[in-house]
Design an enzyme around this catalytic site. Sequence first.
Site, mmCIF file in Angstrom:
data_model
loop_
_atom_site.group_PDB
_atom_site.id
_atom_site.type_symbol
_atom_site.label_atom_id
_atom_site.label_comp_id
_atom_site.label_asym_id
_atom_site.label_seq_id
_atom_site.Cartn_x
_atom_site.Cartn_y
_atom_site.Cartn_z
ATOM 1 N N TYR A 150 -8.753 34.208 -11.259
ATOM 2 C CA TYR A 150 -8.521 35.245 -10.242
ATOM 3 C C TYR A 150 -7.367 36.161 -10.659
ATOM 4 O O TYR A 150 -7.499 37.389 -10.649
ATOM 5 C CB TYR A 150 -8.223 34.605 -8.888
ATOM 6 C CG TYR A 150 -7.987 35.622 -7.798
ATOM 7 C CD1 TYR A 150 -9.049 36.248 -7.161
ATOM 8 C CD2 TYR A 150 -6.696 35.966 -7.413
ATOM 9 C CE1 TYR A 150 -8.842 37.194 -6.168
ATOM 10 C CE2 TYR A 150 -6.472 36.917 -6.423
ATOM 11 C CZ TYR A 150 -7.545 37.519 -5.800
ATOM 12 O OH TYR A 150 -7.325 38.465 -4.828
ATOM 13 N N LYS A 154 -7.584 40.215 -11.746
ATOM 14 C CA LYS A 154 -6.867 41.281 -11.046
ATOM 15 C C LYS A 154 -5.940 42.047 -11.995
ATOM 16 O O LYS A 154 -5.731 43.255 -11.817
ATOM 17 C CB LYS A 154 -6.077 40.698 -9.872
ATOM 18 C CG LYS A 154 -6.952 40.251 -8.708
ATOM 19 C CD LYS A 154 -7.713 41.420 -8.088
ATOM 20 C CE LYS A 154 -8.427 41.045 -6.810
ATOM 21 N NZ LYS A 154 -9.114 42.174 -6.174
#
Length: 257
Positions: A150, A154
Amino acid sequence: MSHILVTGSTAGIGAEIAAELTRQGHRVVRHARDESRAARTRAAYGGEVVVGDLASLDSTRAMADALRGLDPFDVVVHNAGWSSRDSTRPVTVDGLERTFQVNALSAYLLTALLPLPARLVYVSSDSITRATLRLDDLQHERSWTADAAYADSKLALTALAFAVSRRYPKLLCNAVHPGWVRTQMSGDEAPLDVAEGAATPVWLATSTAPDAMVTGAFFHDRRQVRLNPQAYDHQLQDALVERCAALSGVPLPPADA
């Protein structure tokens, strides 16, 4: 009144971004992953809803085709995001790691396929402070955890936003950390509500205040912040764009587009 697309806008921060933009009088197109979510969103909010599964390159391309049939967008808010709740590396129908594909590659592909708007807002995360962008292992084929996937996705999204801002300097193109917001993804322990999380993305999408009329910056709470130096590395940005073009089969439009 602006014509605005908000991806990932059936729930959470994205739904509130779309709702606030609608309240301000803008014409907003929401995005749903599938037809059932789209039907619920139309019933709840009305307005236009486009369908596209961002974990599928074919579905994302079809979504872009549908969007090109609408009036050109003044603003696109790339809000859609996904985080695994399992301990097994998730793989999409394209054979790509799902977190990277949904959170970063799909935003690249939509940016490449849609006419360029006046403003682009990429909803990132302060998780990039613990991220490392490895171009030789973007999809964590050698090692995988949900948290690392994750955060790294990002960071990739943020670096892409800055690459786009450099390539098209006439646009306003920025990334934003909305804060730790109470959503299905974050849980009830998060301190902020969705209205607080939506505030800065909406501001970047619409404000004519001098602080918002910039490009190539990362924002939190309407202020510029710098959270990971890798995001600002021009050579890394360009290499990431090339990698995304190879994975998606679609290059970005020419720099003078």
